[in-house]
Design a protein around this motif. Structure first.
Motif, short mmCIF file in Angstrom:
data_model
loop_
_atom_site.label_atom_id
_atom_site.label_comp_id
_atom_site.label_asym_id
_atom_site.label_seq_id
_atom_site.Cartn_x
_atom_site.Cartn_y
_atom_site.Cartn_z
N ASP A 214 0.67 -5.00 1.09
CA ASP A 214 -0.56 -5.62 1.78
C ASP A 214 -1.66 -4.32 1.99
OD1 ASP A 214 0.08 -8.38 1.52
OD2 ASP A 214 1.61 -8.00 3.00
N GLY A 215 -1.06 -3.31 2.23
CA GLY A 215 -1.78 -2.27 2.68
C GLY A 215 -1.24 -0.80 2.70
N ILE A 216 -1.90 0.20 3.13
CA ILE A 216 -1.14 1.49 3.31
C ILE A 216 -1.74 2.23 4.81
CG2 ILE A 216 -1.30 2.13 0.94
CD1 ILE A 216 -3.77 3.35 1.05
N SER A 217 -1.05 2.84 5.15
CA SER A 217 -1.38 3.69 6.51
C SER A 217 -0.95 5.13 6.17
CB SER A 217 -0.23 3.08 7.54
OG SER A 217 -0.49 3.51 8.76
N LEU A 218 -2.19 5.82 6.37
CA LEU A 218 -2.14 7.03 5.91
C LEU A 218 -2.22 8.13 7.09
CD1 LEU A 218 -5.17 6.91 3.47
CD2 LEU A 218 -2.62 6.52 3.09
N ASP A 219 -1.55 9.31 7.05
CA ASP A 219 -1.89 10.38 7.78
C ASP A 219 -3.15 10.75 7.87
OD1 ASP A 219 -2.15 13.36 8.44
OD2 ASP A 219 -0.09 13.71 8.09
N LYS A 220 -3.78 10.98 9.14
CA LYS A 220 -5.18 11.11 9.25
C LYS A 220 -5.70 12.26 8.41
CE LYS A 220 -5.25 14.05 13.36
NZ LYS A 220 -5.77 14.14 14.84
N LEU B 166 10.65 -2.74 2.58
CA LEU B 166 9.30 -3.93 2.78
C LEU B 166 9.69 -4.86 1.72
CD1 LEU B 166 6.26 -1.36 3.17
CD2 LEU B 166 7.73 -2.28 4.72
N GLN B 167 10.19 -4.59 0.53
CA GLN B 167 10.13 -5.51 -0.45
C GLN B 167 11.48 -6.47 -0.31
OE1 GLN B 167 11.04 -2.65 -3.71
NE2 GLN B 167 8.80 -2.48 -4.32
N ARG C 157 2.46 -8.94 7.27
CA ARG C 157 1.69 -8.10 6.42
C ARG C 157 2.50 -6.77 6.26
NH1 ARG C 157 -2.27 -8.86 10.11
NH2 ARG C 157 -2.97 -6.88 10.22
N TYR C 158 2.77 -6.40 4.94
CA TYR C 158 3.68 -5.27 4.85
C TYR C 158 2.88 -4.08 4.26
CZ TYR C 158 7.37 -8.48 4.88
OH TYR C 158 8.34 -9.45 5.41
N ILE C 159 2.90 -3.00 5.21
CA ILE C 159 2.17 -1.68 5.11
C ILE C 159 3.03 -0.62 4.77
CG2 ILE C 159 0.48 -0.25 6.25
CD1 ILE C 159 -0.74 -3.06 5.82
#
Length: 331
Positions: free
Chosen positions: A240-246, A187-188, A198-200
Motif C-alpha cells: 500500500d505504500g513505502i517508507s523511506l530513509d529521509k 507483509l505478504q 495498510r502494508y508499508i
C-alpha cells in the motif's frame, strides 16, 4: 509552497525524551497528540512478541547488569551481520520481564538516560492495549523485525503476529493499523492471513532487503532498483505504500510524486532535531546533541508531500507536520 498535513508517528514512542519502547515513552507520545506510535517487534524463546528495536538487547536494557544472564551473551549472524550481545530469542518472557529499559544513545540524550532502569520491557499485547485505551483515536504502525532470521530458527512469524493481533482485536480494521517491514515477504504472509491493515514496505538508502538477499544472493534487487519507475510499478501491485530513509527524499524529492502517481503512500523516517542526525546542510553550531536547523530540514521533507513522518520528539513533530502553515511549522 502549500504543504499538506502529514501523519505524525511517534517513533518507538517519544525517545527524544524517554528511553525508547518504554511505557512512559509511549504514554508521552500519545499525550502529545501523535496519530500513531511505532513499536518494533521481535520474539522470546517461548514465542512471545516483545517490543524492542532489535533482538539484540544489550544496548537498550540493563541485561549486562544481571549476573544470572552473563552466560547468555553470544555472537550471532543476523541478516548477514555478526552481532555480539544478548538476544531476545534466548530468553523466556518471564526472564525478560526482570530487565529494565535504558537509553540507547546516552551521549546524545542524557535527559532520557536519567530515566534508565525505571521501565520494564513491554509485550506487544501490552502496547496494543495501551493504544486501544488511549483517549485519542491513535493507531499503531507495527514494524516486524528480522522476519527471515526468525523464520530460519523455527518461528512462524506471520502466524504468531496474526494470532496476537486477533486476540487483541486489532485484526479487523476497527483501529488504524499499519504493518511495515524491510522485508516484503512477511507483509505478504500477514495479508494472506487476513489481517486488515495498510502494508508499508521500508526501504533504506543503500543495500538490499534481507529476504531478497537470502533468496537471490548477489542477484537480489537493491533498494535503488526498487525505486526506479519499473520497481515502483511492481511495488504498487504488492504493497500500500513505502517508507523511506529521509536521505532518499532529501536527495531525490521527486520519488514522492513518482510513488503517489502509482497510488502508493509515502512515509519518511526519521525526523530528529539533533545535529548528529541532520543532513550536513542543516547542522548548526554546537555539538552532536545540539539542535540544528531541524525546521529547515523538516520543511524540505514536508514540501515533497509525504503522507507520514516518524519523529523522536512527538511534541515538535505534531506542531510542525500536523499543523503546516503555523508558526514553527512547514511554510
Amino acid at each position: 509552497m502549500s504543504v499538506n498535513r502529514s501523519l505524525v508517528i511517534g517513533h518507538r514512542g517519544a525517545p527524544g525524551y524517554l528511553p525508547e519502547h518504554s511505557r512512559a515513552s509511549y504514554d508521552l507520545a500519545l499525550a502529545s497528540g501523535v496519530d500513531a506510535v511505532e513499536p518494533d517487534v521481535v520474539f522470546t524463546s517461548d514465542r512471545i512478541a516483545v517490543v524492542r528495536h532489535e533482538n539484540e538487547i544489550g544496548s537498550t536494557t540493563d541485561v549486562a547488569d544481571h549476573p544470572e544472564f552473563a552466560s547468555r551473551r553470544a555472537t550471532k549472524v543476523v541478516d548477514g551481520a555478526p552481532l555480539t550481545g544478548w538476544f531476545t530469542e534466548d530468553f523466556r518472557w518471564d526472564e525478560l520481564a526482570t530487565l529494565r529499559c535504558r537509553e540507547r544513545l546516552p551521549h546524545l540524550r542524557p535527559g532520557s538516560a536519567a530515566s534508565d532502569r525505571g521501565q520494564p520491557i513491554l509485550r506487544l499485547r501490552e502496547l496494543l492495549d495501551l493504544v486501544a485505551a488511549a483517549p485519542a483515536a491513535a493507531g499503531v504502525v507495527l514494524e516486524v523485525k528480522h522476519a527471515t532470521y526468525f523464520g530460519s530458527i523455527g518461528y512462524d512469524v506471520a502466524g504468531l503476529l496474526a494470532d496476537e493481533l486477533r486476540s487483541a482485536g486489532w485484526d479487523v480494521g476497527a483501529r488504524p493499523l499499519v504493518i511495515e517491514s524491510f522485508e516484503q515477504r512477511i507483509l505478504q504472509e500477514l495479508r494472506g492471513r487476513g489481517i486488515r491493515a495498510r502494508y508499508i514496505y521500508l526501504l533504506e538508502a543503500e543495500g538490499s532487503a534481507w529476504d531478497l538477499r537470502a533468496a537471490d544472493g548477489d542477484d537480489a534487487l537493491t533498494y535503488a532498483d526498487q525505486l526506479t519507475p519499473a520497481g515502483l510499478d511492481l511495488l504498487a501491485g504488492e504493497v500500500d505504500g513505502i517508507s523511506l530513509d529521509k536521505r532518499i527524499v532529501l536527495e531525490h524529492p521527486s520519488v514522492v510524486a513518482d510513488a503517489h502517481r502509482r497510488g502508493l503512500e509515502v512515509y519518511v523516517w526519521t525526523c530528529r532535531p539533533e545535529n548528529a542526525f541532520l543532513d550536513p546542510l542543516f547542522r548548526g553550531p554546537g555539538d552532536d546533541a545540539a539542535f540544528g536547523d531541524w525546521e529547515g530540514e523538516w520543511r524540505r521533507i514536508a514540501e515533497t508531500g509525504v503522507d507520514g513522518v516518524f519523529v523522536d520528539h512527538p511534541d515538535l513533530g505534531v506542531a510542525f507536520f500536523a499543523h503546516p502553515g503555523r508558526s514553527g511549522g512547514a511554510r
